[in-house]
Scaffold this motif. Structure first.
Motif, PDB file in Angstrom:
ATOM      1  N   ASN A  60       0.803  -1.222   0.000  1.00  0.00           N
ATOM      2  CA  ASN A  60       0.000   0.000   0.000  1.00  0.00           C
ATOM      3  C   ASN A  60       0.842   1.282   0.000  1.00  0.00           C
ATOM      4  O   ASN A  60       0.337   2.364   0.311  1.00  0.00           O
ATOM      5  CB  ASN A  60      -0.967   0.035   1.191  1.00  0.00           C
ATOM      6  N   GLU A  61       2.137   1.176  -0.348  1.00  0.00           N
ATOM      7  CA  GLU A  61       2.987   2.352  -0.503  1.00  0.00           C
ATOM      8  C   GLU A  61       3.594   2.347  -1.903  1.00  0.00           C
ATOM      9  O   GLU A  61       3.711   1.298  -2.534  1.00  0.00           O
ATOM     10  CB  GLU A  61       4.070   2.386   0.581  1.00  0.00           C
ATOM     11  N   ASP A  62       3.988   3.515  -2.388  1.00  0.00           N
ATOM     12  CA  ASP A  62       4.399   3.659  -3.783  1.00  0.00           C
ATOM     13  C   ASP A  62       5.899   3.507  -4.016  1.00  0.00           C
ATOM     14  O   ASP A  62       6.310   3.059  -5.085  1.00  0.00           O
ATOM     15  CB  ASP A  62       3.952   5.020  -4.323  1.00  0.00           C
ATOM     16  N   GLU A 211       6.418 -13.361  -0.619  1.00  0.00           N
ATOM     17  CA  GLU A 211       5.240 -12.618  -0.170  1.00  0.00           C
ATOM     18  C   GLU A 211       5.258 -12.461   1.342  1.00  0.00           C
ATOM     19  O   GLU A 211       4.855 -11.422   1.875  1.00  0.00           O
ATOM     20  CB  GLU A 211       3.965 -13.320  -0.616  1.00  0.00           C
ATOM     21  N   GLY A 212       5.746 -13.486   2.039  1.00  0.00           N
ATOM     22  CA  GLY A 212       5.855 -13.388   3.488  1.00  0.00           C
ATOM     23  C   GLY A 212       6.816 -12.294   3.905  1.00  0.00           C
ATOM     24  O   GLY A 212       6.543 -11.538   4.846  1.00  0.00           O
ATOM     25  N   LEU A 213       7.941 -12.191   3.194  1.00  0.00           N
ATOM     26  CA  LEU A 213       8.893 -11.116   3.470  1.00  0.00           C
ATOM     27  C   LEU A 213       8.277  -9.753   3.187  1.00  0.00           C
ATOM     28  O   LEU A 213       8.466  -8.795   3.941  1.00  0.00           O
ATOM     29  CB  LEU A 213      10.158 -11.293   2.634  1.00  0.00           C
ATOM     30  N   TRP A 214       7.573  -9.666   2.082  1.00  0.00           N
ATOM     31  CA  TRP A 214       6.940  -8.406   1.675  1.00  0.00           C
ATOM     32  C   TRP A 214       5.993  -7.901   2.759  1.00  0.00           C
ATOM     33  O   TRP A 214       5.942  -6.710   3.063  1.00  0.00           O
ATOM     34  CB  TRP A 214       6.205  -8.635   0.356  1.00  0.00           C
ATOM     35  N   LYS A 215       5.260  -8.816   3.368  1.00  0.00           N
ATOM     36  CA  LYS A 215       4.295  -8.429   4.397  1.00  0.00           C
ATOM     37  C   LYS A 215       4.972  -8.110   5.731  1.00  0.00           C
ATOM     38  O   LYS A 215       4.343  -7.546   6.629  1.00  0.00           O
ATOM     39  CB  LYS A 215       3.263  -9.550   4.576  1.00  0.00           C
ATOM     40  N   LYS A 216       6.241  -8.464   5.872  1.00  0.00           N
ATOM     41  CA  LYS A 216       6.985  -8.145   7.094  1.00  0.00           C
ATOM     42  C   LYS A 216       7.670  -6.788   7.010  1.00  0.00           C
ATOM     43  O   LYS A 216       8.218  -6.304   8.010  1.00  0.00           O
ATOM     44  CB  LYS A 216       8.046  -9.214   7.358  1.00  0.00           C
ATOM     45  N   LEU A 220       7.400   2.846   5.314  1.00  0.00           N
ATOM     46  CA  LEU A 220       8.324   3.962   5.090  1.00  0.00           C
ATOM     47  C   LEU A 220       7.588   5.294   5.182  1.00  0.00           C
ATOM     48  O   LEU A 220       8.142   6.295   5.622  1.00  0.00           O
ATOM     49  CB  LEU A 220       8.998   3.826   3.727  1.00  0.00           C
ATOM     50  N   ALA A 221       6.336   5.278   4.769  1.00  0.00           N
ATOM     51  CA  ALA A 221       5.539   6.507   4.800  1.00  0.00           C
ATOM     52  C   ALA A 221       5.411   7.039   6.226  1.00  0.00           C
ATOM     53  O   ALA A 221       5.379   8.258   6.455  1.00  0.00           O
ATOM     54  CB  ALA A 221       4.159   6.252   4.203  1.00  0.00           C
ATOM     55  N   GLU A 222       5.349   6.131   7.192  1.00  0.00           N
ATOM     56  CA  GLU A 222       5.216   6.564   8.584  1.00  0.00           C
ATOM     57  C   GLU A 222       6.439   7.342   9.058  1.00  0.00           C
ATOM     58  O   GLU A 222       6.329   8.206   9.932  1.00  0.00           O
ATOM     59  CB  GLU A 222       4.996   5.347   9.490  1.00  0.00           C
ATOM     60  N   ILE A 223       7.604   7.036   8.485  1.00  0.00           N
ATOM     61  CA  ILE A 223       8.838   7.696   8.907  1.00  0.00           C
ATOM     62  C   ILE A 223       8.821   9.181   8.577  1.00  0.00           C
ATOM     63  O   ILE A 223       9.362  10.004   9.318  1.00  0.00           O
ATOM     64  CB  ILE A 223      10.056   7.014   8.246  1.00  0.00           C
TER      65      ILE A 223
END
Length: 294
Positions: A60-62, A211-216, A220-223
């Motif tokens: 959900n981030e670009d 996919e498991g890594l991707w979800k972990k 970055l947007a929060e930073i």
């Protein structure tokens, strides 16, 4: 964007063009103790080696990286160590003060502005492939804070200089490449010039594991979210105190995170701001030139 779409874009190569465009836009516009963050350990000589893999944008981030500006300098009232609101495209009190110093027509003013200049860093998610000093980190996802030198190597991978070099997306699970991070001490500073990408290869052969890594991955947007920065008013008060113009604000600095981690917080910041390194001199001068024209 779904994981399936992410892999589809990898095959089409469409993400590379998007990343290159964002890098160009950013170039034109000119936390210590965090268990989420990985740092390269070096020996007493300042040498270090590890293999990492830059990861795609989180779900959900670009973008697979964020850009952060900060200031670290000492005044009569103590240390000013804060993130800059220019990271959000907003006015920042130190930037405004540096503009005044730069435009006052004196060499002393420009020298002070240089010492108080912004420090540019980037943050990305990485997968640690090999960490000889801390093997327990291998196979895990971390945040990685890095500077312009390493970012330039990422850019060069996407935009190779010579015709016989093939462009790659270093943030891609399937069409990316491991990054051999090599640090050494050059004239008292951490140097990454010898770092390089290995051959293009999938990070893992198992899409379910990828996919498991991707979800972990960490957001970055929060930073760089607005609530992670102090207000203009609070930064202004802190600046006035550090400059010795106000005695009503007091903040003790306990820790500072820099690429050149060479001892205590005070020694580290002194080393970071006492000289302007070659790699960010152009960024510094263009920054003040832009401020002077506003």
């Amino acid at each position: 964007m779904s994981f399936k779409d992410l892999k589809k874009q990898s095959k089409l190569g469409s993400l590379t063009a998007k990343l290159v465009k964002e890098v160009e836009k950013m170039n034109n516009n000119g936390a210590s103790g965090d268990e989420r963050t990985w740092k390269l350990d070096v020996d007493k000589s300042g040498n270090g080696y590890a293999v990492i893999r830059f990861l795609p944008a989180p779900e959900n981030e670009d973008l697979p990286f964020v850009k952060l500006y900060s200031h670290a300098f000492q005044g009569p009232g103590g240390w000013y160590i804060e993130n800059s609101l220019t990271s959000l495209g907003q006015k920042d009190p130190v930037s405004e003060y540096n503009t005044q110093l730069w435009n006052n027509g004196t060499d002393a003013g420009k020298e002070t502005a240089r010492k108080q200049k912004r420090k540019l860093t980037y943050m990305s998610n990485i997968y640690v492939v090999k960490d000889p000093t801390n093997p327990e980190n291998e196979g895990k996802v971390f945040l990685f804070k890095y500077g312009k030198k390493i970012f330039d190597k990422l850019t060069a991978a996407m935009q190779p200089e010579f015709e016989d070099e093939e462009a790659i997306d270093p943030f891609d699970f399937w069409q990316g490449a491991n990054f051999k991070l090599k640090a050494k001490n050059v004239a008292g500073y951490r140097n990454y010039d010898s770092s390089e990408f290995a051959a293009v290869t999938p990070l893992l052969d198992d899409d379910d594991a990828l996919e498991g890594l991707w979800k972990k991955q960490y957001s970055l947007a929060e930073i760089v979210a607005a609530d992670q920065f102090k207000s203009y008013e609070d930064l202004k008060k802190r600046l006035e105190y550090v400059l010795g113009n106000n005695t009503t604000v007091r903040e003790d600095v306990e820790t500072v995170d820099e690429d050149a981690d060479r001892g205590s917080a005070e020694q580290l910041v002194t080393a970071a701001v006492s000289k302007t390194s070659t790699e960010d001199e152009d960024d510094t001068l263009s920054y003040f030139a832009q401020l002077a024209s506003e």
